[in-house]
Design an enzyme around this catalytic site. Structure first.
Site, PDB file in Angstrom:
ATOM      1  N   CYS A 142     -21.398  15.854  30.304  1.00  0.00           N
ATOM      2  CA  CYS A 142     -21.254  14.652  31.123  1.00  0.00           C
ATOM      3  C   CYS A 142     -21.527  14.941  32.586  1.00  0.00           C
ATOM      4  CB  CYS A 142     -19.852  14.085  30.954  1.00  0.00           C
ATOM      5  SG  CYS A 142     -18.570  15.311  31.239  1.00  0.00           S
ATOM      6  N   HIS A 144     -19.650  17.001  34.592  1.00  0.00           N
ATOM      7  CA  HIS A 144     -18.488  17.437  35.365  1.00  0.00           C
ATOM      8  C   HIS A 144     -18.287  18.940  35.237  1.00  0.00           C
ATOM      9  CE1 HIS A 144     -17.396  13.090  34.663  1.00  0.00           C
ATOM     10  NE2 HIS A 144     -17.379  13.194  35.986  1.00  0.00           N
ATOM     11  N   CYS A 222      -2.974  22.712  -4.453  1.00  0.00           N
ATOM     12  CA  CYS A 222      -4.009  23.589  -5.006  1.00  0.00           C
ATOM     13  C   CYS A 222      -5.087  23.916  -3.968  1.00  0.00           C
ATOM     14  CB  CYS A 222      -4.651  22.915  -6.214  1.00  0.00           C
ATOM     15  SG  CYS A 222      -5.466  21.362  -5.804  1.00  0.00           S
ATOM     16  N   CYS A 258      -1.914  -0.711  -7.452  1.00  0.00           N
ATOM     17  CA  CYS A 258      -1.128   0.249  -6.671  1.00  0.00           C
ATOM     18  C   CYS A 258       0.161  -0.391  -6.142  1.00  0.00           C
ATOM     19  CB  CYS A 258      -1.948   0.807  -5.512  1.00  0.00           C
ATOM     20  SG  CYS A 258      -3.340   1.779  -6.068  1.00  0.00           S
ATOM     21  N   CYS A 298      43.018 -15.125 -17.842  1.00  0.00           N
ATOM     22  CA  CYS A 298      42.963 -16.271 -16.936  1.00  0.00           C
ATOM     23  C   CYS A 298      42.251 -15.941 -15.639  1.00  0.00           C
ATOM     24  CB  CYS A 298      44.359 -16.757 -16.642  1.00  0.00           C
ATOM     25  SG  CYS A 298      45.281 -15.554 -15.678  1.00  0.00           S
ATOM     26  N   CYS A 331      41.127 -23.919  -5.279  1.00  0.00           N
ATOM     27  CA  CYS A 331      39.752 -23.759  -4.798  1.00  0.00           C
ATOM     28  C   CYS A 331      38.923 -24.994  -5.066  1.00  0.00           C
ATOM     29  CB  CYS A 331      39.098 -22.519  -5.373  1.00  0.00           C
ATOM     30  SG  CYS A 331      38.947 -22.510  -7.149  1.00  0.00           S
TER      31      CYS A 331
END
Lengths: 551, 195
Positions: A142, A144, A222, A258, A298, A331
């Protein structure tokens, strides 16, 4: 349409049957052109094993193509390929479409005309702010220049950060990628170990950054990688013997997609089903929050901590209970919502259990049958020892492999069905009515496959080594028959899944690995046309060339 | 190892044109050049105008090949600077750092950040929200914080001088010490004690 499909499947099956009253003579001929019974790995390899040794060669092919096409040096070709993830076609497409400057700029490749060498004997390096003799200064492509000491420090830090593949120039806002030959040369002077690491990073980029190449997931590893040529949705076998799904690197799982497979394994691993069971059968104690199971009687329940509570709403109560009333508690009305939730949880649990039991049963059978291989070998050798007209016993092994293959397909078809016809993935994809029709169609196919697989298994398990020649011929006929049938049924089931079921989805795409009648393809070893030496030689040459130019 | 030769040169150069830039970098103690204090003037025409902002600078071993660690010591109300910790969200302090940049250029970039906030990439979400939705309130708060935390009134300075002189340091030394650390009483005391 679906009805037709099913009918035609049925009739084909009839044709494929070898009727037992066929001629004896024709059977020998059949064995050889019967594709279903022959167990040879496919000849047209579409996947390759890349070992440590052939990795260089594999990379080299792609590098060559780019170097020739764009007439650039190797490090530029590599930078371009890393940027485009080793997709040569894509790189060429960009080149054709947008031209060379654009292609180069995006990847950080700068090819500038050689500037005149600096005339002064010392240069100021703006990094260390020292005056440096010109021979210790290096100029990048480049344009530089910095001193070698600073370059080396920069490279070392970047390599340690794991950025070997894209080491940029040190100048602010300069996007150029540094020349790998210079990096190698400078770093190896002071840190030979890091230079090696750098080379390894560059080599492995071919695997890490490449969509079509993946490391074999074997444990312990492997050392191989697999490259596929066309479709990344496939199942392969590495030269180490491991079979896996190339796309998600887990065990082979077709005809599950997949995503389905991932969800299924997670579901099986999780305790979510246990949690479901607890929702159905227990309520948390309002005081100590332990789950309490009601063991009959119950609706006034008391926890082991002593707290009494109402089973219907789960609220804390007093201890007294009459036929119409629980002390300190009322309830009120039956709560439809909670009841409904419990119902659903119960239904989901049973549904999962149904599919899981069948999946499990078939995988268990598969494990049992794997052991069959040894006993069958013994049976075959004792048959071969006999003095008889029968000589060829390849049908036994072929039948066994067919059994393995179809058993696997069958077991994975259950998790597939669980998701295909459940609410989790495809709730909005089809109406209930349509789903029901498709489910029946699929289940019919699955059932046929199942019964034939079981028959095949039964015949292979028979002690045919003790049978008369006549009886062995009978068994042979059955095994050959059933092999062809199960192969065809598997093929049809996959077709049905790919076309009628997954193919009709509108919102999602679930690619699956295609059915391979001949079993999972063994990847071929990549031939190594050249060795490591020329590569290093070339690097050296590039480095020397560079030395000659700059200093 | 930090390249201290370069840091020395940077400090000399930076303080040489202090008159022009208004940017100063001084070591927190003479013994350790890896720990520095930078000061930048608030840019004109912003709510930070008139303030002097102190920035804590830590140099890692890799400097200048790794970016310096910088954070505001002075509390500041800005979308890209944490109002709690003073952490700065600026690309050149992270992956866009280049060894060719210096402490002075980094401080200049921070100064530029004060004039041009980037609320789309915020460090402090609360400030960024205010910047975007109630810009007027934002300007008010930023100004108030500048006045409250970044401006040392002359009275303050006199008080500090008096305090330090009472401790037994000569007045001229006290004034120069205070000046060199940007008015921080404790740092000035440290400096006076160290020599």
């Amino acid at each position: 349409m679906e009805e037709d499909y099913y009918m035609s499947g049925d009739s084909e099956e009839e044709e494929d049957y070898y009727s037992p009253d066929r001629d004896e003579e024709s059977l020998d001929g059949l064995e050889n052109d019967d594709t279903g019974a022959q167990w040879n790995p496919s000849k047209a390899f579409s996947s390759k094993v890349i070992t440590k040794e052939s990795l260089l060669a594999a990379q080299r092919e792609d590098l060559r193509r780019v170097m020739d096409l764009l007439s650039v040096r190797e490090h530029h070709a590599r930078t371009l390929l890393i940027h485009y993830r080793w997709d040569v076609e894509k790189l060429i497409a960009v080149y054709v479409e947008k031209g060379k400057p654009c292609l180069f700029a995006a990847a950080g490749v700068t090819v500038v005309e050689r500037l005149d060498p600096e005339s002064s004997s010392t240069l100021m390096c703006i990094i260390c702010m020292d005056d440096i003799p010109a021979e210790d200064v290096t100029k990048m492509d480049c344009g530089h220049s910095f001193c070698n000491h600073c370059w080396t420090e920069h490279f070392v830090i970047k390599i340690k950060e794991g950025q070997s593949k894209r080491i940029r120039c040190m100048a602010h806002k300069c996007n150029a990628i540094c020349d790998e030959a210079i990096i190698r040369k400078l770093v190896s002077l002071r840190h030979p170990d890091l230079a090696e690491k750098f080379d390894r990073f560059l080599l492995e980029s071919y695997i890490e950054d490449n969509k079509m190449v993946k490391w074999c997931p074997s444990v312990p590893h492997c050392g191989n990688a697999i490259r596929v040529e066309n479709d990344e949705y496939c199942e392969v076998e590495c030269s180490c013997g491991l079979q896996f799904c190339f796309s998600c690197l887990s065990e082979t799982h077709s005809p599950c997609s997949c995503l389905m497979w991932e969800l299924w394994t997670k579901k099986c691993r999780d305790e979510s089903e246990t949690v479901n069971w607890m929702t159905v059968h227990t309520k948390p104690c309002p005081k100590c929050h332990k789950p309490v199971e009601k063991n009959g009687g119950c609706n006034l329940v008391s926890c082991i901590c002593g707290q009494p509570f109402c089973w219907l709403c789960g609220g804390a109560t007093g201890r007294d209970h009459t036929w119409s009333h629980i002390a300190n508690h009322s309830c009120g009305r039956y709560k439809e919502d909670t009841e409904k939730n419990a119902e659903r949880a119960k239904r989901d649990l049973y549904r999962y259990m149904h599919y899981h039991n069948r999946y499990k049963a078939h995988t268990d059978s598969f494990k049992q049958e794997s052991r069959l291989k040894e006993t069958i070998k013994e049976k075959v050798s004792s048959l071969e020892a006999r003095d008889s007209n029968l000589r060829d016993f390849s049908w036994v092994m072929n039948g066994l492999y067919r059994l393995f293959r179809s058993r696997r397909a069958l077991s994975y078809s259950y998790p597939f069905a669980f998701y295909m016809f459940g609410d989790e993935l495809f709730k909005d994809e089809m109406t209930n009515c349509k789903r029901e029709i498709k489910q029946h169609l699929f289940e019919d196919q699955q059932q046929q496959l199942e019964s034939n697989v079981e028959k095949l298994s039964k015949f292979l398990e028979e002690p045919f080594d003790e049978y008369t020649e006549e009886q062995v011929m009978q068994i042979r006929m059955q095994v050959l028959n059933l092999s062809v049938i199960t192969d065809n049924l598997c093929k049809k089931m996959y077709e049905c899944i790919e076309n009628d079921l997954l193919g009709s989805l509108q919102f999602t795409i679930h690619p699956i690995a295609p059915y391979q009648s001949k079993g999972i393809e063994k990847a071929e070893e990549l031939s190594v046309g050249w060795t490591q030496a020329p590569y290093n030689e070339k690097c050296q040459k590039a480095a020397d060339q560079f030395k000659g130019r700059v200093i | 190892m930090v390249d201290f030769a370069r840091v020395q040169k940077e400090l000399q150069e930076c303080n040489r044109d202090f008159e022009v830039s208004g940017i100063r970098v001084v070591p927190k103690s003479e013994a350790n050049l890896a720990h520095l204090l930078g000061t930048i003037p608030g840019p004109l025409g912003t709510p930070y105008e008139g303030g002097t902002f102190k920035i804590d600078i830590n140099l890692t071993d890799g400097y200048p090949f790794e970016p310096p660690k910088m954070k505001f010591v002075t509390k500041v109300w800005h979308p890209n600077i944490s109002s709690q910790s003073g952490a700065i969200c600026l690309d050149i302090l992270k992956d866009q750092w280049s060894p060719a940049l210096t402490l002075k250029t980094a401080l200049l970039s921070i100064q530029a950040l004060l004039s041009a906030p980037e609320p789309d990439d915020p460090q402090d979400a609360v400030v960024a929200q205010q910047y975007l939705r109630e810009h007027h309130t934002f300007l008010g708060t930023a100004r108030y914080w500048t006045e409250a935390f970044a401006m040392t009134s002359s009275l303050d300075v006199e008080e500090k001088v008096k305090k330090l002189v009472e401790m037994g340091f000569p007045e001229t030394l006290v004034r120069s010490a205070l000046d060199s650390v940007g008015g921080d009483e404790n740092l000035a005391l440290e400096k006076l004690c160290s020599g």
